[in-house]
Scaffold this motif. Structure first.
Motif, PDB file in Angstrom:
ATOM      1  N   LYS A 160       0.847  -1.088   0.139  1.00 50.78           N
ATOM      2  CA  LYS A 160      -0.050  -0.048   0.104  1.00 50.78           C
ATOM      3  C   LYS A 160       0.865   1.196   0.056  1.00 50.78           C
ATOM      4  O   LYS A 160       0.610   2.401  -0.481  1.00 50.78           O
ATOM      5  N   LEU A 463     -11.292   2.314  -1.667  1.00 49.42           N
ATOM      6  CA  LEU A 463      -9.877   1.986  -1.637  1.00 49.42           C
ATOM      7  C   LEU A 463      -9.281   0.821  -2.345  1.00 49.42           C
ATOM      8  O   LEU A 463      -8.392   1.031  -3.278  1.00 49.42           O
ATOM      9  N   THR A 466      -9.782   1.601  -6.196  1.00 48.71           N
ATOM     10  CA  THR A 466      -8.727   2.479  -6.691  1.00 48.71           C
ATOM     11  C   THR A 466      -7.560   1.782  -6.665  1.00 48.71           C
ATOM     12  O   THR A 466      -6.690   1.954  -7.692  1.00 48.71           O
TER      13      THR A 466
END
Length: 741
Positions: A160, A463, A466
């Motif tokens: 991430k 999230l 995305t």
């Protein structure tokens, strides 16, 4: 069993698993290890879980508890080959026998190519060179899964932190806009904190006051509420304009980067991806990023600021009440952490299905003439319906999952409200000091807290969507299979001498298309390339134009390696009429001038006349301004080829490549074009591929390719006297022509 162990501990490396089932390995060094998932029997269709370990002197294979050993001293080579069920590694002994070591599905092609290269290097006692398997892809250094060609990290292992750093790097040019937007968010959050306080004053000091309040004071409080609300809306409008400006700037920049990268990728790398996947990255994935920046990111910042500021106020007012309000939040976040990997896989599968549907749609639209010719409209409708139905099923499954879990999580997040209602109501009933105004204020703050908390329950879904889109974009942007000019290269004028030495090339590992090709072509020569289909004629000219990197050997133009010639110089010096004639949507004039945008009208017309295209162009209603349609669909095959020839001639190249350039012309037009080309090739180097061998009679030299190498070369008469491969091709073609007559 090995299968059970792998299920129990899926994150173990192949070497760790091998150590579990062979204690002897603990005292030896494992040079390399990898998984396989198919049985070598029955064509590789049956599932089988196993590990292969490469040691200094032998290979060890473990499959469902069994153990096989292959001493390297008895082996001659190893190769990766395709099977009906996937791929396998085949070992060749010094006595000539072949043994299938292991098999897997096609997704492991890159990993198996890498493994075969490592085994070969160990057998031959040479250092392993990682570039040997660059076409097939390697393995992820973290999870050992197969990598896409050119990739260095698989999407599952991308952190991430890397994704966030990538997004921030794209936003960096707009950092001032972002900073100002954050300031507006902070101001808006502070304004929202004022309203509950004013409401408390309004209730305690005016509505429930013992004395009648002054009308002016009451009006001033109401006006304050109105002005706070108005200012909040104005700040919101300004924030929205800034984020929209930033989002549009980001999407333009990102699409530019992706398109630039696609243009810099090698031709082989582009062909390994479908058109639908590339369009998905340029259009859909960038839209997801834009939406995140313009909508989600702004909302996330706002909600976090509100949550942080209100939480501080709640703890300052009554820490017990604050804990009651926030107690469900850790539980909900923990549940989302548990479901994170599953959600990520869900969106990745949905992305794949969407890309597949786009590819099918592109294929149908591109081949619409063929579809209508064969009357297969219903078949193609069914094929597209099948593709979008597969996408629909995954979308429904994803939405059903969130439809089930979202209400549960939202309810769990709201439990604190009920606890607050009981606690605060009890305080008022017991007369322990909380006024109605304070209850109103506290309830408003709690509502403000639960807004962000409920939003956070939907945030992971946004999230992950995305992250999936951006991970796919990064996978393309980080692809190393690019063909860049070297920094120390100098521009040069090409004269036309070509030297090919020991050229070897394979599209796939262990399947060489060209092998040890040696050829000298001098300026002014016309070389005819002939041979059976698939011997590498088009591949050879693609390598000369530096469309691909050769695996071994070198190609020099005017004594300089093509890899050291700037692409701009190389493209200026080479003109090509390829086997696949492609015209862009637009006018005939624009298509011819594409090779030389600054060409004069006279130059364009002269090139068209030389290519014998001028006559049919001027007969069209709009002449050179006639619209040709997508891929030149309004023109015949012969007309398209003549325009393509004119486009190549306009550049006035020193090297002219003709790949079946006259295949779609009738006999009379072909004779006219050949006559024009005969004048044109003076002082130029011409390489022509033609299956119609009669068109190469005037070639300076004919080069015959067979089994990936130069088998014969000479003039037409010389090769006919040799009574070899060329003689056989000519006689076969004559016999075929007699049958047609």
């Amino acid at each position: 069993m090995l299968h059970a162990a792998k299920k129990k501990e899926p994150m173990r490396t192949p070497t760790e698993l091998a150590h579990m089932y062979d204690e002897q390995l603990n005292t030896e060094q494992v040079l390399f290890s990898f998984f396989y998932n198919r049985s070598v029997d029955e064509g590789g269709y049956d599932r089988a879980e196993g590990v292969v370990c490469l040691l200094e002197d032998r290979l060890l294979a473990y499959d469902e508890g069994s153990r096989c050993e292959y001493p390297l001293v008895l082996l001659k080579s190893a190769r990766m080959e395709k099977t009906p069920g996937g791929v396998q590694i085949c070992l060749v002994t010094k006595s000539g026998e072949e043994h299938a070591l292991c098999a897997s599905d096609r997704s492991a092609a890159g990993a198996f190519a890498d493994a075969a290269a490592r085994i070969r290097a160990q057998i031959e006692g040479e250092a392993y060179e990682a570039h040997e398997h660059k076409k097939m892809g390697g393995v992820c250094p973290k999870c050992h899964r197969p990598l896409a060609p050119g990739a260095s990290v698989c999407p599952r292992c991308r952190s991430k932190k890397d994704l966030l750093a990538g997004i921030l790097s794209i936003i960096k040019p707009f950092r001032l806009t972002l900073a100002f937007s954050i300031l507006l968010f902070i101001a808006g959050s502070l304004l929202q904190l004022i309203t509950p306080y004013v409401s408390r004053v309004l209730v305690d000091d005016y509505i429930r006051a013992d004395k009648k309040p002054a009308l002016v004071a009451f009006a001033s409080v109401v006006l304050t509420v109105f002005l706070v609300g108005l200012l909040s809306k104005l700040l919101g409008i300004l924030r929205g304009l800034l984020t929209i400006h930033m989002g549009e700037g980001v999407i333009v920049k990102l699409r530019g980067q992706i398109f630039d990268k696609i243009n810099r990728l090698s031709l082989g790398c582009i062909r390994r991806r479908t058109t639908g996947e590339l369009m998905q990255r340029v259009n859909s994935d960038t839209e997801v990023i834009r939406d995140f920046i313009t909508r989600e990111m702004a909302t996330v910042i706002e909600q976090i600021l509100i949550l942080a500021s209100v939480t501080v106020l709640l703890f300052l007012y009554d820490w017990k009440l604050a804990l009651l309000v926030l107690v469900p939040a850790p539980l909900v976040m923990l549940l989302y952490m548990v479901f994170h990997r599953y959600i990520r896989r869900m969106y990745h599968r949905q992305w794949k299905m969407n890309a597949r549907a786009n590819t099918v749609l592109h294929d149908i639209f591109s081949g619409m003439r063929v579809v209508k010719t064969y009357g297969t409209e219903k078949k193609e409708i069914a094929r597209y319906d099948e593709a979008i139905d597969a996408e629909r099923r995954i979308q429904i499954r994803n939405e059903v999952f969130f439809g089930k879990i979202q209400p549960i999580l939202s309810f769990l997040m709201g439990i604190g409200q009920y606890l607050l209602l009981f606690y605060a109501g009890k305080m008022i009933l017991d007369g322990k000091g909380m006024t109605y105004g304070e209850l109103t204020q506290f309830t408003a703050y709690v509502t403000m807290v639960y807004g962000p908390l409920r939003y956070m329950t939907t945030l992971p879904r946004r999230l992950v969507r995305t992250a999936t889109a951006f991970s796919n974009i990064l996978e393309l942007l980080e692809d190393q299979d690019v063909m860049e000019d070297r920094t120390d290269t100098e521009e040069m004028e090409i004269e036309g001498n070509i030297e090919i030495r020991d050229l070897t090339f394979a599209y796939e590992e262990d399947k060489e298309v060209l092998r040890n090709v040696n050829l000298d072509i001098r300026t002014g020569e016309m070389i005819g390339l002939v041979g059976r289909s698939g011997v590498g004629k088009t591949t050879l000219i693609n390598l000369i134009m530096h469309m691909y990197e050769s695996d071994k050997g070198v190609i020099r133009i005017d004594g300089r390696d093509v890899r050291e010639i700037p692409k701009e110089s190389l493209r200026k010096g080479i003109g090509a009429v390829l086997q696949e004639t492609y015209l862009f949507s637009g006018s005939i004039y624009d298509n011819i001038a594409y090779a030389k945008p600054n060409a004069t009208k006279e130059e364009v017309i002269a090139a068209a006349m030389t290519a014998r295209a001028h006559e049919f162009i001027v007969k069209m209603p709009d002449g050179y301004n006639s619209y040709v349609g997508e891929k030149g669909c309004t023109l015949s095959g012969g007309e398209r080829q003549r325009i393509a020839i004119a486009r190549a001639l306009l550049r006035d190249p020193k090297i002219l490549i003709l790949d079946e350039a006259t295949s779609a012309l009738d006999t009379e037009t072909e004779a006219q074009v050949q006559e024009a080309l005969a004048e044109l090739i003076k002082g130029r180097t011409v390489i022509a591929i033609a299956h119609r061998l009669s068109t190469l009679r005037n070639a300076t030299r004919i080069v015959v390719l067979d089994r990936g190498t130069v088998a014969e070369q000479g003039t037409h008469d010389e090769l006919m006297r040799q009574n070899g491969i060329y003689y056989g091709l000519v006689m076969a073609q004559r016999q075929m022509n007699k049958r047609k007559d």
